[in-house]
Design an enzyme around this catalytic site. Structure first.
Site, mmCIF file in Angstrom:
data_model
loop_
_atom_site.group_PDB
_atom_site.id
_atom_site.type_symbol
_atom_site.label_atom_id
_atom_site.label_comp_id
_atom_site.label_asym_id
_atom_site.label_seq_id
_atom_site.Cartn_x
_atom_site.Cartn_y
_atom_site.Cartn_z
ATOM 1 N N LEU A 128 0.836 -1.209 0.000
ATOM 2 C CA LEU A 128 0.000 0.000 0.000
ATOM 3 C C LEU A 128 0.868 1.255 0.000
ATOM 4 O O LEU A 128 1.744 1.412 0.845
ATOM 5 C CB LEU A 128 -0.905 0.024 1.232
ATOM 6 C CG LEU A 128 -1.827 -1.178 1.437
ATOM 7 C CD1 LEU A 128 -2.910 -0.832 2.452
ATOM 8 C CD2 LEU A 128 -2.449 -1.636 0.135
ATOM 9 N N ALA A 151 -0.768 4.391 -1.471
ATOM 10 C CA ALA A 151 -1.624 5.428 -2.060
ATOM 11 C C ALA A 151 -1.983 6.538 -1.088
ATOM 12 O O ALA A 151 -2.562 7.550 -1.489
ATOM 13 C CB ALA A 151 -2.903 4.795 -2.594
ATOM 14 N N ARG A 202 0.932 13.662 7.202
ATOM 15 C CA ARG A 202 1.787 14.014 8.331
ATOM 16 C C ARG A 202 3.221 14.347 7.917
ATOM 17 O O ARG A 202 3.985 14.923 8.672
ATOM 18 C CB ARG A 202 1.780 12.876 9.371
ATOM 19 C CG ARG A 202 0.447 12.749 10.096
ATOM 20 C CD ARG A 202 0.296 11.411 10.819
ATOM 21 N NE ARG A 202 -0.093 10.322 9.910
ATOM 22 C CZ ARG A 202 -0.271 9.059 10.271
ATOM 23 N NH1 ARG A 202 -0.077 8.712 11.535
ATOM 24 N NH2 ARG A 202 -0.628 8.147 9.387
ATOM 25 N N TYR A 217 38.935 21.249 -11.219
ATOM 26 C CA TYR A 217 37.669 20.721 -11.729
ATOM 27 C C TYR A 217 37.940 19.904 -12.986
ATOM 28 O O TYR A 217 38.492 20.422 -13.963
ATOM 29 C CB TYR A 217 36.682 21.854 -12.061
ATOM 30 C CG TYR A 217 35.455 21.311 -12.740
ATOM 31 C CD1 TYR A 217 34.619 20.413 -12.077
ATOM 32 C CD2 TYR A 217 35.155 21.636 -14.059
ATOM 33 C CE1 TYR A 217 33.509 19.864 -12.705
ATOM 34 C CE2 TYR A 217 34.038 21.096 -14.701
ATOM 35 C CZ TYR A 217 33.226 20.207 -14.012
ATOM 36 O OH TYR A 217 32.134 19.659 -14.629
ATOM 37 N N ASN A 252 49.849 14.065 -14.367
ATOM 38 C CA ASN A 252 49.752 14.907 -13.173
ATOM 39 C C ASN A 252 49.040 16.212 -13.518
ATOM 40 O O ASN A 252 49.433 16.919 -14.435
ATOM 41 C CB ASN A 252 51.154 15.206 -12.639
ATOM 42 C CG ASN A 252 51.085 15.874 -11.279
ATOM 43 O OD1 ASN A 252 51.020 15.213 -10.259
ATOM 44 N ND2 ASN A 252 51.070 17.198 -11.279
HETATM 45 C C1 UD1 Z 1 -1.401 1.684 10.024
HETATM 46 C C2 UD1 Z 1 -2.370 0.732 10.708
HETATM 47 C C3 UD1 Z 1 -1.905 0.535 12.146
HETATM 48 C C4 UD1 Z 1 -0.514 -0.042 12.157
HETATM 49 C C5 UD1 Z 1 0.442 0.862 11.371
HETATM 50 C C6 UD1 Z 1 1.784 0.163 11.183
HETATM 51 C C7 UD1 Z 1 -4.531 0.933 9.619
HETATM 52 C C8 UD1 Z 1 -5.892 1.516 9.703
HETATM 53 N N1 UD1 Z 1 -3.710 1.251 10.633
HETATM 54 O O1 UD1 Z 1 -1.501 2.968 10.618
HETATM 55 O O2 UD1 Z 1 -2.791 -0.376 12.794
HETATM 56 O O3 UD1 Z 1 -0.054 -0.201 13.498
HETATM 57 O O4 UD1 Z 1 -0.077 1.156 10.070
HETATM 58 O O5 UD1 Z 1 2.701 1.021 10.580
HETATM 59 O O6 UD1 Z 1 -4.236 0.216 8.691
HETATM 60 N N2 UD1 Z 1 -2.661 3.818 2.326
HETATM 61 C C9 UD1 Z 1 -3.257 3.621 1.098
HETATM 62 N N3 UD1 Z 1 -4.528 4.055 0.903
HETATM 63 C C10 UD1 Z 1 -5.259 4.642 1.890
HETATM 64 C C11 UD1 Z 1 -4.653 4.838 3.153
HETATM 65 C C12 UD1 Z 1 -3.341 4.400 3.339
HETATM 66 O O7 UD1 Z 1 -2.621 3.074 0.173
HETATM 67 O O8 UD1 Z 1 -6.414 4.992 1.636
HETATM 68 C C13 UD1 Z 1 -1.273 3.368 2.538
HETATM 69 C C14 UD1 Z 1 -0.333 4.459 2.956
HETATM 70 O O9 UD1 Z 1 0.281 5.078 1.810
HETATM 71 C C15 UD1 Z 1 0.693 3.731 3.808
HETATM 72 C C16 UD1 Z 1 -0.092 2.564 4.375
HETATM 73 O O10 UD1 Z 1 -1.253 2.431 3.581
HETATM 74 O O11 UD1 Z 1 1.780 3.264 3.050
HETATM 75 C C17 UD1 Z 1 -0.470 2.756 5.828
HETATM 76 O O12 UD1 Z 1 -1.210 3.965 5.979
HETATM 77 P P1 UD1 Z 1 -0.879 4.967 7.151
HETATM 78 O O13 UD1 Z 1 -1.740 6.160 6.979
HETATM 79 O O14 UD1 Z 1 0.568 5.185 7.251
HETATM 80 O O15 UD1 Z 1 -1.418 4.141 8.408
HETATM 81 P P2 UD1 Z 1 -0.930 4.306 9.926
HETATM 82 O O16 UD1 Z 1 -1.671 5.434 10.515
HETATM 83 O O17 UD1 Z 1 0.521 4.332 9.997
HETATM 84 MG MG MG Z 2 1.991 4.475 8.591
#
Ligand code: UD1
Ligand code: MG
Length: 452
Positions: free
Chosen positions: A11, A13, A18, A356, A367
């Site tokens: 994942l 997307a 943050r 350079y 040299n």
């Molecule tokens: C998430 C988990 C949390 C876990 C933590 C571990 C969920 C709801 N929470 O939190 O339980 O402890 O990761 O690191 O899963 N992403 C998508 N599409 C979306 C939302 C997110 O592709 O609609 C991807 C993000 O780009 C990211 C990953 O999913 O790579 C995780 O999303 P992120 O927002 O980082 O979740 P956390 O709040 O870290």
């Molecule tokens: Mg995360």
């Protein structure tokens, strides 16, 4: 026993809010390469039957980075559960019971420190004792924003609760979910399709499938993994933390392979930095992407290298800058305040100070004197300078490219060279010196008279 086949879904997307960044979160670099590239490298040895990366709209750079993995676009960031559902479209026909893929491994693109050995252990554990869902668990010192693994009375895991939705008792749980899980293909659609958005963020949380599985009596298990491999990078501070962990890992690997790092914590490496034996790196050196250093070379303090190849027993720095395309053959010396770009210095060539060298070829044992500049750019195009073997270039020479200096030639200090020099010739290209005896004293006397 035949290896059960799995599809990997990564994942990537999410909007990465943050990070407060214009670039996708998974493209932020750690040790000189995008976070997601680390994850793909960790995945490779486990040989997934398919790899699908979920990206957002306008994330073409992510798609390019993950090639040859397949990408699918999640139009709106509706949550991790929705992202997995989107990815499943790409492998639908291949999943068991109809297809050849028994398991789906979900990984989060923001966990770049996961090692291939650890992933292999998770896959082996699932084979040893299959569960409907096998979760990668961890116990961070500060559980902060991670999802908590809520236990059932018998100690097994009941469900995952996100930090934002946790009661104070749940918030106090130390065992967290580390962002990776294996799901039996048989159950995946049933579980994902049942997700809702009744939570603090109104998103489809992937973590919701755990409670659904236990409600249905399906076995869910946790496999605890080292927390330092599961750090989720959501903020710049976590990015720096992950970088620090990756750097100490890379330094350790270099030292184990026979490299001396005099002050390891001051040397910055890239994931692809390659060293031969007995390389010595002094304090405060940065290795950008694409650097190889052969046996016995010494890299002195405050040097910055990227895209460079350094031959055996060469000496670089202190204060040298090697840019992409710098190739130093064996025993080359490149000293302080020397910059080399797209240029090859053949064996034993020396450029020890304030120089350079760009778009150039420098022959063996040549040299290059202090202050020499290859004038490679005319404001529109780059041109090459070719210097032969055993040449002596006097200090403060400007070589106006394109230009060629034949083997064994000598160029007088202070020359501006604009045309070819034949082998073994002496070239002097500077104003002739004129000495006028007594003239300085006369000038002084005249000026004193005027100022009286
Ligand atoms: C998430 C988990 C949390 C876990 C933590 C571990 C969920 C709801 N929470 O939190 O339980 O402890 O990761 O690191 O899963 N992403 C998508 N599409 C979306 C939302 C997110 O592709 O609609 C991807 C993000 O780009 C990211 C990953 O999913 O790579 C995780 O999303 P992120 O927002 O980082 O979740 P956390 O709040 O870290
Ligand atoms: Mg995360």
């Amino acid at each position: 026993m035949s290896q059960s086949r799995f599809a990997a879904i990564i994942l990537a997307a999410g909007s990465g809010t943050r990070m407060k960044s214009a670039i996708p979160k998974v493209m932020h670099p750690i040790a000189g390469q995008p976070m997601i590239a680390h994850l793909l490298q960790a995945l490779e040895p486990s040989r997934p039957a398919a790899t699908v990366v979920v990206i957002g709209p306008q994330m073409d750079d992510v798609a390019r980075t993950v090639t040859p993995a397949q990408t699918v676009v999640q139009d709106l960031p509706l949550g991790t559960g929705d992202a997995v559902r989107t990815a499943l479209q790409a492998v639908q026909g291949r999943l068991a019971p109809q297809g050849d893929i028994d398991e789906v491994l979900v990984l989060y693109g923001d966990t770049p420190l996961l090692r291939s050995e650890t992933l292999a252990r998770l896959l082996t554990e699932q084979k040893r004792s299959p569960a409907a869902i096998l979760l990668g668990g961890m116990r961070p010192a500060d559980a902060g924003p991670y999802g908590r693994l809520v236990p059932a009375p018998d100690g097994s895991v009941l469900r995952i609760v996100e930090a934002a939705d946790a009661t104070p008792e749940e918030y106090a749980i130390g065992l967290c979910w580390g962002g990776l899980m294996l799901i039996r293909a048989h159950h995946i659609f049933e579980l994902i399709d049942a997700l809702d958005r009744n939570n603090a963020k109104s998103e489809f949380y992937l973590t919701g499938i755990v409670g659904m599985a236990t409600d249905r009596g399906l076995p869910v298990r946790v496999f605890e993994l080292p927390v330092e491999e599961l750090i989720g990078v959501n903020t710049r501070a976590e990015l720096a933390e992950a970088e620090a962990l990756m750097q100490s890992r890379l330094r350790r690997t270099a030292m184990d392979a026979g490299v001396t790092l005099v002050a390891p914590e001051t040397v910055y490496l890239s994931a692809d930095t390659r060293f031969g034996r007995d390389v010595l790196v002094e304090p405060n050196v940065t290795f950008g992407p694409g650097v190889t250093v052969d046996e016995g070379a010494r890299i002195c303090s405050f040097s910055h290298l990227e895209g460079a190849s350094i031959g055996a027993h060469a000496r670089v720095g202190p204060f040298a800058r090697l840019r992409p395309g710098a190739v130093l053959d064996d025993e080359v010396h490149v000293g302080n305040f020397v910059e080399v770009k797209s240029a090859r210095l053949h064996a034993g060539a020396k450029a020890n100070h304030l120089t350079y060298i760009g778009d150039a070829e420098v022959g063996a044992r040549t040299n290059i004197g202090a202050g020499t500049i290859t004038c490679n750019y005319d404001g529109f195009n780059k041109h090459r300078t070719i210097i032969g073997e055993g040449v002596f270039i006097g200090s403060n020479t400007a070589l106006v490219a394109p230009v060629t200096v034949g083997d064994g030639a000598i160029v007088a200090a202070g020359s501006v060279i604009t045309s070819e020099i034949s082998p073994d010739a002496l070239s002097v290209a500077r104003g002739r010196q004129v000495n006028k005896p007594g003239r300085a004293a006369e000038i002084r006397a005249r000026l004193r008279g005027k100022n009286r």
